[in-house]
Write a protein that holds these residues in place. Structure first.
Motif, PDB file in Angstrom:
ATOM      1  N   PHE A  34       0.845  -1.199   0.000  1.00 55.22           N
ATOM      2  CA  PHE A  34       0.000   0.000   0.000  1.00 55.22           C
ATOM      3  C   PHE A  34       0.881   1.251   0.000  1.00 55.22           C
ATOM      4  N   TRP A  35       0.324   2.319  -0.556  1.00 56.42           N
ATOM      5  CA  TRP A  35       0.889   3.652  -0.416  1.00 56.42           C
ATOM      6  C   TRP A  35      -0.162   4.572   0.181  1.00 56.42           C
ATOM      7  N   TYR A  36       0.290   5.370   1.167  1.00 60.45           N
ATOM      8  CA  TYR A  36      -0.558   6.372   1.789  1.00 60.45           C
ATOM      9  C   TYR A  36       0.170   7.720   1.745  1.00 60.45           C
ATOM     10  N   VAL A  37      -0.615   8.784   1.781  1.00 62.80           N
ATOM     11  CA  VAL A  37      -0.057  10.131   1.846  1.00 62.80           C
ATOM     12  C   VAL A  37      -0.626  10.839   3.072  1.00 62.80           C
ATOM     13  N   GLN A  38       0.222  11.644   3.695  1.00 61.94           N
ATOM     14  CA  GLN A  38      -0.203  12.404   4.865  1.00 61.94           C
ATOM     15  C   GLN A  38       0.151  13.866   4.684  1.00 61.94           C
ATOM     16  N   TYR A  39      -0.861  14.721   4.701  1.00 61.71           N
ATOM     17  CA  TYR A  39      -0.644  16.151   4.661  1.00 61.71           C
ATOM     18  C   TYR A  39      -0.519  16.669   6.092  1.00 61.71           C
ATOM     19  N   PRO A  40       0.093  17.835   6.285  1.00 64.55           N
ATOM     20  CA  PRO A  40       0.333  18.347   7.644  1.00 64.55           C
ATOM     21  C   PRO A  40      -0.924  18.347   8.496  1.00 64.55           C
ATOM     22  N   ASN A  41      -0.777  17.814   9.692  1.00 67.13           N
ATOM     23  CA  ASN A  41      -1.857  17.791  10.682  1.00 67.13           C
ATOM     24  C   ASN A  41      -3.095  17.030  10.202  1.00 67.13           C
ATOM     25  N   ARG A  42      -2.898  16.060   9.341  1.00 67.65           N
ATOM     26  CA  ARG A  42      -4.003  15.258   8.833  1.00 67.65           C
ATOM     27  C   ARG A  42      -3.722  13.787   9.059  1.00 67.65           C
ATOM     28  N   GLY A  43      -4.731  12.962   8.809  1.00 63.74           N
ATOM     29  CA  GLY A  43      -4.549  11.516   8.867  1.00 63.74           C
ATOM     30  C   GLY A  43      -3.927  11.001   7.592  1.00 63.74           C
ATOM     31  N   LEU A  44      -3.968   9.687   7.413  1.00 61.19           N
ATOM     32  CA  LEU A  44      -3.405   9.051   6.223  1.00 61.19           C
ATOM     33  C   LEU A  44      -4.484   8.906   5.158  1.00 61.19           C
ATOM     34  N   GLN A  45      -4.120   9.255   3.933  1.00 63.76           N
ATOM     35  CA  GLN A  45      -5.037   9.059   2.819  1.00 63.76           C
ATOM     36  C   GLN A  45      -4.521   7.937   1.929  1.00 63.76           C
ATOM     37  N   PHE A  46      -5.384   7.013   1.594  1.00 63.50           N
ATOM     38  CA  PHE A  46      -5.025   5.889   0.740  1.00 63.50           C
ATOM     39  C   PHE A  46      -4.787   6.366  -0.692  1.00 63.50           C
ATOM     40  N   LEU A  47      -3.674   5.911  -1.273  1.00 60.11           N
ATOM     41  CA  LEU A  47      -3.373   6.246  -2.667  1.00 60.11           C
ATOM     42  C   LEU A  47      -3.599   5.063  -3.605  1.00 60.11           C
ATOM     43  N   LEU A  48      -3.002   3.931  -3.265  1.00 53.22           N
ATOM     44  CA  LEU A  48      -3.127   2.760  -4.125  1.00 53.22           C
ATOM     45  C   LEU A  48      -2.621   1.527  -3.394  1.00 53.22           C
ATOM     46  N   LYS A  49      -2.900   0.375  -3.991  1.00 55.38           N
ATOM     47  CA  LYS A  49      -2.451  -0.883  -3.413  1.00 55.38           C
ATOM     48  C   LYS A  49      -2.150  -1.892  -4.504  1.00 55.38           C
ATOM     49  N   TYR A  50      -1.260  -2.823  -4.161  1.00 55.00           N
ATOM     50  CA  TYR A  50      -0.993  -3.974  -5.005  1.00 55.00           C
ATOM     51  C   TYR A  50      -1.382  -5.226  -4.234  1.00 55.00           C
ATOM     52  N   ILE A  51      -2.265  -6.008  -4.859  1.00 54.29           N
ATOM     53  CA  ILE A  51      -2.659  -7.278  -4.244  1.00 54.29           C
ATOM     54  C   ILE A  51      -2.198  -8.432  -5.129  1.00 54.29           C
ATOM     55  N   THR A  52      -2.582  -8.338  -6.382  1.00 50.62           N
ATOM     56  CA  THR A  52      -2.194  -9.348  -7.359  1.00 50.62           C
ATOM     57  C   THR A  52      -2.501  -8.791  -8.743  1.00 50.62           C
ATOM     58  N   GLY A  53      -1.970  -9.434  -9.767  1.00 51.39           N
ATOM     59  CA  GLY A  53      -2.321  -9.012 -11.114  1.00 51.39           C
ATOM     60  C   GLY A  53      -1.283  -8.110 -11.747  1.00 51.39           C
ATOM     61  N   LYS A  58      -2.526   1.749 -10.775  1.00 49.92           N
ATOM     62  CA  LYS A  58      -2.895   3.164 -10.850  1.00 49.92           C
ATOM     63  C   LYS A  58      -3.752   3.523  -9.650  1.00 49.92           C
ATOM     64  N   GLY A  59      -3.521   4.733  -9.134  1.00 43.31           N
ATOM     65  CA  GLY A  59      -4.236   5.140  -7.946  1.00 43.31           C
ATOM     66  C   GLY A  59      -4.801   6.537  -8.046  1.00 43.31           C
ATOM     67  N   SER A  60      -4.993   7.142  -6.896  1.00 41.03           N
ATOM     68  CA  SER A  60      -5.606   8.472  -6.812  1.00 41.03           C
ATOM     69  C   SER A  60      -4.627   9.559  -7.206  1.00 41.03           C
ATOM     70  N   TYR A  61      -5.184  10.707  -7.638  1.00 36.37           N
ATOM     71  CA  TYR A  61      -4.435  11.941  -7.900  1.00 36.37           C
ATOM     72  C   TYR A  61      -3.323  11.761  -8.937  1.00 36.37           C
ATOM     73  N   GLY A  62      -3.480  10.798  -9.844  1.00 38.95           N
ATOM     74  CA  GLY A  62      -2.503  10.595 -10.909  1.00 38.95           C
ATOM     75  C   GLY A  62      -1.293   9.775 -10.522  1.00 38.95           C
ATOM     76  N   PHE A  63      -1.278   9.252  -9.322  1.00 39.24           N
ATOM     77  CA  PHE A  63      -0.162   8.419  -8.875  1.00 39.24           C
ATOM     78  C   PHE A  63      -0.296   6.989  -9.397  1.00 39.24           C
ATOM     79  N   GLU A  64       0.839   6.358  -9.561  1.00 39.38           N
ATOM     80  CA  GLU A  64       0.888   4.954  -9.915  1.00 39.38           C
ATOM     81  C   GLU A  64       2.095   4.330  -9.235  1.00 39.38           C
ATOM     82  N   ALA A  65       2.105   3.026  -9.175  1.00 38.72           N
ATOM     83  CA  ALA A  65       3.226   2.332  -8.551  1.00 38.72           C
ATOM     84  C   ALA A  65       3.521   1.068  -9.341  1.00 38.72           C
ATOM     85  N   GLU A  66       4.799   0.743  -9.375  1.00 42.98           N
ATOM     86  CA  GLU A  66       5.224  -0.437 -10.116  1.00 42.98           C
ATOM     87  C   GLU A  66       5.723  -1.503  -9.159  1.00 42.98           C
ATOM     88  N   PHE A  67       5.077  -2.647  -9.179  1.00 42.85           N
ATOM     89  CA  PHE A  67       5.498  -3.778  -8.369  1.00 42.85           C
ATOM     90  C   PHE A  67       6.551  -4.561  -9.125  1.00 42.85           C
TER      91      PHE A  67
END
Lengths: 115, 115
Positions: A34-53, A58-67
């Motif tokens: 998983f990837w999460y982002v945290q802005y100042p004085n805020r909680g964690l926001q989920f961006l994306l996850k890899y489970i399988t496949g 591709k995730g939120s706000y134009g982010f992506e991740a390569e497994f």
């Protein structure tokens, strides 16, 4: 035990340039990442996850991740950085024990995007 | 739909006192977990609840406890507060309690300062 490492405390990038935030993992079995982002004085926001496949997730706000299984990496990427992307980013792996599950987080990487 | 809701958002306590933090998970989510975030230790897992049962516990002293109610709402309690308990306490919820690829969503956190 499952673990993740974020080798960079801080990443600096100019607005409009591509960005990469690195994460490597160590797990027994198949990883749930998983990837999460945290802005100042805020909680964690989920961006994306890899489970399988597909290795490119591709995730939120134009982010992506390569497994990458051979390199045990799960780097977060974005083709064109925005100043508003400046925040603290966490990589995490799901540690699935016999009695439940939890997330194990990396130390976090500060992303600074300059205009 | 509403996200994970935590109350209070900010609180100040004196050493030796106790504190109770509350968490309402996303509607339909039955798994609730708690994490502590500090600058020195990063994000650390406290415990996870599912169907009113604690299923997993992190490496924290017995002063840290929690519970979950039949409506999946959860509370955590810290007794005999120490200065080192000052932290951001994050609640998270997910659909299923069993190990799965379900996303874990976080609340905005409760900032605890112990003086």
């Amino acid at each position: 035990a499952q673990s993740v490492a974020q080798p960079e405390d801080q990443v600096n990038v100019a607005e409009g340039n591509p960005l990469t935030v690195k994460c490597t993992y160590s797990v027994s079995g198949n990883p749930y990442l998983f990837w999460y982002v945290q802005y100042p004085n805020r909680g964690l926001q989920f961006l994306l996850k890899y489970i399988t496949g597909d290795n490119l997730v591709k995730g939120s706000y134009g982010f992506e991740a390569e497994f990458n299984k051979s390199q045990t990496s799960f780097h977060l990427k974005k083709p064109s950085a925005l100043v508003s992307d400046s925040a603290l980013y966490f990589c995490a792996v799901r540690d699935m024990g016999p009695n439940g599950n939890k997330l194990v987080f990396g130390a976090g990487t500060i992303l600074r995007v300059k205009s | 739909k509403a996200g994970v809701t935590q109350t209070p958002r900010y609180l100040i306590k004196t050493r030796g006192q106790q504190v109770t933090l509350s968490c309402s998970p996303i509607s339909g989510h039955r798994s609730v977990s708690w994490y502590q975030q500090t600058p020195g230790q990063g994000l650390q897992f406290l415990f996870e609840y599912f169907s009113e049962t604690q299923r997993n516990k992190g490496n924290f002293p017995g002063r840290f406890s929690g519970r979950q109610f039949s409506n999946s709402r959860s509370e955590m309690n810290v007794s005999t507060l120490e200065l080192g308990d000052s932290a951001l306490y994050l609640c998270a919820s997910s659909l299923a309690g069993t190990p799965s690829g379900n996303t874990i969503y976080f609340g905005e956190g409760s900032w605890l300062t112990v003086v």
